[in-house]
Design a protein around this motif. Structure first.
Motif, PDB file in Angstrom:
ATOM      1  N   SER A 141      37.978  15.618 -12.651  1.00  0.00           N
ATOM      2  CA  SER A 141      37.367  14.272 -13.217  1.00  0.00           C
ATOM      3  C   SER A 141      35.965  14.494 -13.832  1.00  0.00           C
ATOM      4  CB  SER A 141      37.336  13.320 -12.195  1.00  0.00           C
ATOM      5  OG  SER A 141      36.988  13.437 -11.014  1.00  0.00           O
ATOM      6  N   ARG A 166      37.130  21.296  -4.465  1.00  0.00           N
ATOM      7  CA  ARG A 166      35.902  20.420  -5.242  1.00  0.00           C
ATOM      8  C   ARG A 166      34.629  20.647  -4.541  1.00  0.00           C
ATOM      9  NH1 ARG A 166      37.680  14.123  -6.181  1.00  0.00           N
ATOM     10  NH2 ARG A 166      36.269  13.818  -8.016  1.00  0.00           N
ATOM     11  N   LYS A 180      30.792   8.689  -3.344  1.00  0.00           N
ATOM     12  CA  LYS A 180      32.201   8.902  -3.080  1.00  0.00           C
ATOM     13  C   LYS A 180      32.355  10.285  -2.200  1.00  0.00           C
ATOM     14  CE  LYS A 180      32.729  11.000  -7.744  1.00  0.00           C
ATOM     15  NZ  LYS A 180      33.247  11.025  -8.880  1.00  0.00           N
ATOM     16  N   HIS A 181      33.046  10.454  -1.382  1.00  0.00           N
ATOM     17  CA  HIS A 181      34.547   9.764  -1.430  1.00  0.00           C
ATOM     18  C   HIS A 181      34.649   9.528   0.043  1.00  0.00           C
ATOM     19  CE1 HIS A 181      35.084  12.519  -4.485  1.00  0.00           C
ATOM     20  NE2 HIS A 181      35.707  11.500  -5.241  1.00  0.00           N
ATOM     21  N   MET A 192      32.773   4.625  -3.049  1.00  0.00           N
ATOM     22  CA  MET A 192      34.388   4.779  -3.567  1.00  0.00           C
ATOM     23  C   MET A 192      35.067   5.045  -2.156  1.00  0.00           C
ATOM     24  SD  MET A 192      36.119   7.318  -6.096  1.00  0.00           S
ATOM     25  CE  MET A 192      35.090   6.856  -7.794  1.00  0.00           C
ATOM     26  N   TRP A 250      38.738   2.056 -16.942  1.00  0.00           N
ATOM     27  CA  TRP A 250      37.342   2.364 -16.670  1.00  0.00           C
ATOM     28  C   TRP A 250      36.539   1.007 -16.684  1.00  0.00           C
ATOM     29  CZ3 TRP A 250      37.191   6.865 -15.030  1.00  0.00           C
ATOM     30  CH2 TRP A 250      38.056   7.819 -15.366  1.00  0.00           C
ATOM     31  N   GLU A 306      39.046  20.200  -8.807  1.00  0.00           N
ATOM     32  CA  GLU A 306      39.665  19.141  -8.408  1.00  0.00           C
ATOM     33  C   GLU A 306      41.081  19.282  -8.498  1.00  0.00           C
ATOM     34  OE1 GLU A 306      38.393  15.457  -9.966  1.00  0.00           O
ATOM     35  OE2 GLU A 306      39.924  14.226  -8.788  1.00  0.00           O
ATOM     36  N   ASP A 323      39.268   4.911  -4.615  1.00  0.00           N
ATOM     37  CA  ASP A 323      39.576   6.141  -5.596  1.00  0.00           C
ATOM     38  C   ASP A 323      40.769   5.795  -6.437  1.00  0.00           C
ATOM     39  OD1 ASP A 323      39.295   8.547  -7.232  1.00  0.00           O
ATOM     40  OD2 ASP A 323      39.114   9.814  -5.312  1.00  0.00           O
ATOM     41  N   TRP A 324      40.877   6.497  -7.582  1.00  0.00           N
ATOM     42  CA  TRP A 324      41.596   6.209  -8.816  1.00  0.00           C
ATOM     43  C   TRP A 324      43.280   6.335  -8.114  1.00  0.00           C
ATOM     44  CZ3 TRP A 324      37.453   4.669  -9.691  1.00  0.00           C
ATOM     45  CH2 TRP A 324      37.025   4.009 -10.896  1.00  0.00           C
ATOM     46  N   ARG A 358      31.163  11.327 -18.158  1.00  0.00           N
ATOM     47  CA  ARG A 358      32.443  11.544 -18.916  1.00  0.00           C
ATOM     48  C   ARG A 358      33.067  10.334 -19.474  1.00  0.00           C
ATOM     49  NH1 ARG A 358      37.925  12.018 -17.776  1.00  0.00           N
ATOM     50  NH2 ARG A 358      37.642  11.133 -15.456  1.00  0.00           N
ATOM     51  N   ASP A 403      33.009   8.445 -14.631  1.00  0.00           N
ATOM     52  CA  ASP A 403      32.410   9.744 -14.124  1.00  0.00           C
ATOM     53  C   ASP A 403      31.369  10.415 -14.980  1.00  0.00           C
ATOM     54  OD1 ASP A 403      34.348   9.864 -11.959  1.00  0.00           O
ATOM     55  OD2 ASP A 403      36.049  10.544 -13.641  1.00  0.00           O
ATOM     56  N   TYR A 420      40.934   8.790  -1.083  1.00  0.00           N
ATOM     57  CA  TYR A 420      42.386   8.985  -1.216  1.00  0.00           C
ATOM     58  C   TYR A 420      43.013   8.869   0.398  1.00  0.00           C
ATOM     59  CZ  TYR A 420      42.633   9.787  -6.118  1.00  0.00           C
ATOM     60  OH  TYR A 420      42.646   9.847  -7.478  1.00  0.00           O
ATOM     61  N   ARG A 440      45.671  15.665  -0.611  1.00  0.00           N
ATOM     62  CA  ARG A 440      44.317  14.538  -0.158  1.00  0.00           C
ATOM     63  C   ARG A 440      45.071  13.111  -0.363  1.00  0.00           C
ATOM     64  NH1 ARG A 440      40.971  14.054  -6.053  1.00  0.00           N
ATOM     65  NH2 ARG A 440      42.643  13.949  -7.467  1.00  0.00           N
ATOM     66  N   LEU A 482      30.121   6.925 -11.575  1.00  0.00           N
ATOM     67  CA  LEU A 482      31.232   7.492 -10.556  1.00  0.00           C
ATOM     68  C   LEU A 482      30.406   8.526  -9.619  1.00  0.00           C
ATOM     69  CD1 LEU A 482      34.459   6.351 -11.932  1.00  0.00           C
ATOM     70  CD2 LEU A 482      32.971   4.841 -10.232  1.00  0.00           C
ATOM     71  N   PHE A 523      43.191   9.030 -17.935  1.00  0.00           N
ATOM     72  CA  PHE A 523      41.959  10.012 -17.480  1.00  0.00           C
ATOM     73  C   PHE A 523      41.304  10.606 -18.414  1.00  0.00           C
ATOM     74  CE2 PHE A 523      44.232   9.818 -13.026  1.00  0.00           C
ATOM     75  CZ  PHE A 523      43.074   9.599 -12.407  1.00  0.00           C
TER      76      PHE A 523
HETATM   77  C1  BGC Z   1      38.485  11.449  -8.508  1.00  0.00           C
HETATM   78  C2  BGC Z   1      37.223  10.483  -8.386  1.00  0.00           C
HETATM   79  C3  BGC Z   1      36.948  10.226  -9.911  1.00  0.00           C
HETATM   80  C4  BGC Z   1      38.304   9.353 -10.348  1.00  0.00           C
HETATM   81  C5  BGC Z   1      38.145   8.796 -11.759  1.00  0.00           C
HETATM   82  C6  BGC Z   1      39.634  10.652  -9.134  1.00  0.00           C
HETATM   83  O1  BGC Z   1      40.902  11.484  -9.093  1.00  0.00           O
HETATM   84  O2  BGC Z   1      38.931  11.656  -7.094  1.00  0.00           O
HETATM   85  O3  BGC Z   1      36.344  11.340  -8.104  1.00  0.00           O
HETATM   86  O4  BGC Z   1      35.962   9.378  -9.944  1.00  0.00           O
HETATM   87  O5  BGC Z   1      39.289  10.002 -10.171  1.00  0.00           O
HETATM   88  O6  BGC Z   1      37.987   9.841 -12.668  1.00  0.00           O
END
Ligand code: BGC
Length: 795
Positions: free
Chosen positions: A343, A114, A147-148, A191, A22, A409, A226-227, A45, A39, A194, A158, A100, A54
């Protein structure tokens, strides 16, 4: 202020991936700070920024505002901006520098897992609300990351799927919202998604990131991945994908340095990316400031949820008589479903249930939970008892919806139905008491087979932490249900044009429906929806009169104004939404019969009348000319339609457009949906690509693919044991999301997430083994794989 070009190459490269999950990389001794990212879109979050996980379920408390689906339904940009600002204020309080969100992918199919996190099936609404959210968030001094980017319209596969989409559709449907938010609101960051788009990974796409985002739209901010989306980091740097997130522990740093040293990557590309990371960190406020105004934001969340509630039907039973006795039916009255999984999950500062809100209103009611929250299942006896209670009460209010495990998600929904026992419950209660009101909690369209048999239906969507309070406000008319659908509720899945092609095959999804997404298909093919895009009732009543245009002829590049007088003829205050659609009658290119071009939300007191003026922007008349690579305005007549929804046009005013283009190389006719390969090829301007085969295996192979071999199966189960399998207890939705994500995880992402334990030589050796190449020939790589399997297996 340090500039990237002052730093040695290795240090510049180090800046190009996160320090943790982060946080961006920092060099405090040199005065280079880090930026903290969090997020998410409808509330923070916020994790401990120094952790590497995560942490889906243990974030710091923050206000859970209604998710994007509900905010879009308000059709109220001002409110979206106010909520955005509140999220920004909370980001400041929690020490978060970049939020995010918002997410603005198009809802191509109502089963998108999503969809609750996205605004609409329509690019104009998506772009306008995203811009409002960004303005709000950034007005608090922190950044937003939209995003995304791009064409991430499904959860299935994805991380490995390639979205094959023709250029006109790409520009007019999937990129238009991003173009609007980037050019109008200047988000700090974008962002990269994927998936791949037309063969280029979104995290390494010169077309998307350099030519379109930066060169055409003038984006000056930072692009982050993206992560764990990154595959080929060298290609990503070359394309201007500045920041790999989260930390991959320098997985590809040596490759990037070597590419520069060997002349395969210009050093200037590295420096440009590193400079944008420095710029982001320099903009970041750093220290936390202020605190979360819990009560004020909770009240705002409640107001937003009411404004996003759609009154789908009403025979006059709503608003409820305050003295009526109520049978409150459904477990969601006590345990509301107010956000989706994944997320974007917020740990709320408090939760107001409908039960508690009814109690504090002093209503006379009984409560009957009936069904299991997680599964939606209910026994016959419980349903019969609820029907008896409904019979004994003046009105029944039934709360039904989608169980959490259906919407998250990480996976798409299988169908549009509510749990069968929810349907059975509504039917039984409605048979017992005709004054039955249904309140729905779901993040995407559902089928409502009983809709004509009940007195009223409220689509409450996912209302955030104050959803129970908002429902009670709406039930009694303390708040007008201000929502209008920002998506189509189809009668059946088969009525969705994209359905035969959704979610496609694991490595390829074909957008053969082209422009005909959502209502664009319904209005063009004249397929009746269950509830139309734009539909929603009010407790007030509005007369529209004297619609007029600023002119009856415009030239290319000119905006048009439309004014209509809206009069609240009811004895209560309420809100209405003026929707303006365009019907292109020029015949220059193939177009949907109707597309949203402008809208305005109005709040009117009883008896109040107002002239409402909306601007139909020049862009709304244009199409993207692929051959010319630019937006063009057709010459001829357009119908300007003033409407209450996509199927309820109140007046049509003709306007002559002198666009300068009377013919185009774009087809003017032909099938809307390119079902045949020949039609799709014509639209793509190239052969339909062959999906990447599963074999030979590569760094892109997923866990479930590699597990088709013995060595891969052993690797997968070891990785599961050491990773997700060790994570401990999680709620069923998170468990489902993690399991699916793991099966679809490509080896490259496993390496990025391994905390430095799985490096490229070992991945490549595993791939070679899976491809049946004999170990002894592979020297060092084989030793790497053996070592890896021993190390991971031995723990
Ligand atoms: C999600 C993103 C999110 C990121 C960080 C990814 O899996 O697609 O929307 O911001 O994780 O949690």
């Amino acid at each position: 202020m340090v500039s990237a070009s002052d730093l040695p190459l290795e240090q510049q490269v180090a800046l190009l991936s996160g320090a943790t999950f982060w946080r961006t990389e920092s060099f405090p001794d040199q005065g280079i700070p880090s930026a903290v990212l969090s997020d998410g879109p409808h509330g923070l979050r916020a994790q401990n920024p120094d952790l590497n996980s995560f942490g889906l379920s243990d974030s710091r408390p923050a206000t859970c505002f209604p998710p994007a689906v509900t905010m879009a339904t308000t059709w109220d940009e001002e409110l979206v901006e106010v909520v955005g600002r509140a999220v920004g204020v909370e980001a400041r309080a929690l020490g978060v520098d970049v939020v995010l969100g918002p997410g603005l992918n198009i809802k191509r199919h109502p089963c998108g897992g999503r969809n609750f996190e996205y605004y609409s099936e329509d690019p104009l609404l998506s772009g306008r609300f995203a811009a409002a959210a960004v303005r709000g968030i950034q007005s608090a001094g922190v950044g937003a990351c939209v995003k995304h980017f791009a064409v991430n319209n499904q959860e299935s596969h994805r991380m490995v799927v390639d979205a094959v989409v023709d250029e006109r559709t790409l520009r007019e449907i999937y990129l238009a919202g991003f173009e609007h938010v980037v050019t109008e609101a200047q988000p700090w960051a974008v962002m990269a998604a994927y998936n791949s788009v037309n063969g280029e990974p979104a995290t390494a796409s010169p077309r998307l990131l350099r030519e379109i985002l930066r060169e055409t739209w003038g984006f000056e901010g930072l692009v982050m991945s993206d992560w764990s989306a990154v595959g080929d980091r060298v290609a990503g740097v070359a394309a201007g994908m500045d920041l790999e997130m989260p930390s991959s522990r320098g997985l590809s740093d040596d490759d990037v340095v070597a590419a520069v040293r060997q002349g395969r990557l210009p050093e200037a590309a590295v420096t440009a990316c590193a400079q944008r990371v420095l710029d982001l960190a320099a903009r970041a406020p750093g220290e936390a400031a202020g605190s979360i105004p819990v009560d004020v934001h909770d009240a705002l969340a409640r107001r937003a949820a009411a404004a996003g509630t759609v009154l789908l039907t009403n025979d006059g039973t709503l608003p409820l008589n305050p003295t009526a006795s109520v049978a409150l039916i459904g477990a969601m009255a006590e345990h509301p479903r107010f956000q989706g999984g994944g997320s974007s999950q917020v740990n709320p500062t408090r939760v107001t249930t409908a039960l508690a809100a009814l109690e504090s209103r002093g209503a006379t009611f009984t409560h009957h939970p009936v069904y299991d929250l997680q599964t939606g299942e209910a026994g016959r006896a419980e349903i019969a008892a609820a029907a008896d209670a409904a019979r004994a009460a003046d009105v029944a209010v039934v709360l039904v919806g989608l169980p959490p495990v259906v919407e998250s998600e990480g996976f798409d929904r299988a169908d549009l139905a509510l749990p069968p026992q929810h349907d059975a419950l509504v039917t039984a209660v409605a048979a017992a008491n005709p004054r039955t009101v249904v309140a729905l909690s779901n993040g995407s369209p559902v089928t409502l087979p009983w809709a004509d048999d009940v007195a009223a239906v409220l689509e409450c969507y996912l209302g955030g932490q104050a959803s129970g309070g908002a429902l009670v406000d709406v039930l009694y008319g303390d708040a007008d249900p201000g929502g209008r659908l920002a998506e189509t509720f189809p009668r059946a899945r088969a009525d969705v044009a994209a359905d035969p092609f959704f979610p496609g095959r694991p490595h390829q999804v074909e957008h053969r429906e082209g422009l005909f997404v959502g209502y664009r298909h319904h209005v063009t093919a004249e397929v009746q929806p269950a509830f139309a895009f734009g539909h929603g009732l009010s407790y007030a009543a509005f007369d529209w009169s004297d619609p007029r245009l600023s002119t009856d002829a415009i030239a290319a590049g000119q905006d048009l104004e439309l004014t209509v007088t809206v009069n609240n003829v009811a004895r209560r205050a309420g809100s209405d939404v003026v929707q303006v659609y365009l019907a292109d009658r020029t015949g220059v290119v193939l177009r949907p019969a109707r597309t949203l071009a402008a809208f305005a939300k109005v709040h009117l007191d009883p008896g109040e009348s107002r002239d409402v003026t909306v601007v139909v922007p020049a862009r709304a008349f244009q199409f993207f000319d692929v051959a010319q690579q630019r937006w063009q305005t057709p010459t001829g007549e357009f119908g300007v339609e003033v409407a209450r929804s996509s199927v309820d046009v109140v007046a049509t005013l003709p306007v002559t457009v002198n666009g300068g283009v009377s013919t185009s190389s774009e087809p003017a006719d032909g099938p809307a949906v390119a079902a045949s390969d020949a039609d799709f090829e014509r639209r793509l301007g190239r052969p339909v690509p062959t999906p990447r085969p599963v074999r030979p295996f590569s760094r892109d192979s997923t866990m479930s693919e590699i597990a088709q071999t013995r060595v891969g199966a052993a690797f997968r189960s070891t990785l599961w044991r050491l990773g997700p399998g060790r994570a401990g207890e999680a709620d069923p939705t998170t468990q489902e999301a993690v399991t699916r994500a793991f099966e679809e995880l490509p080896l490259r992402a496993a390496a990025a997430l391994s905390g430095g334990r799985l490096r490229w030589p070992a991945v490549d050796a595993l791939v070679d083994l899976a491809n049946g190449r004999p170990l002894q020939l592979l020297g060092g790589a084989a030793r790497g794989a053996n070592g890896l399997l021993r190390r991971w297996g031995g723990r």
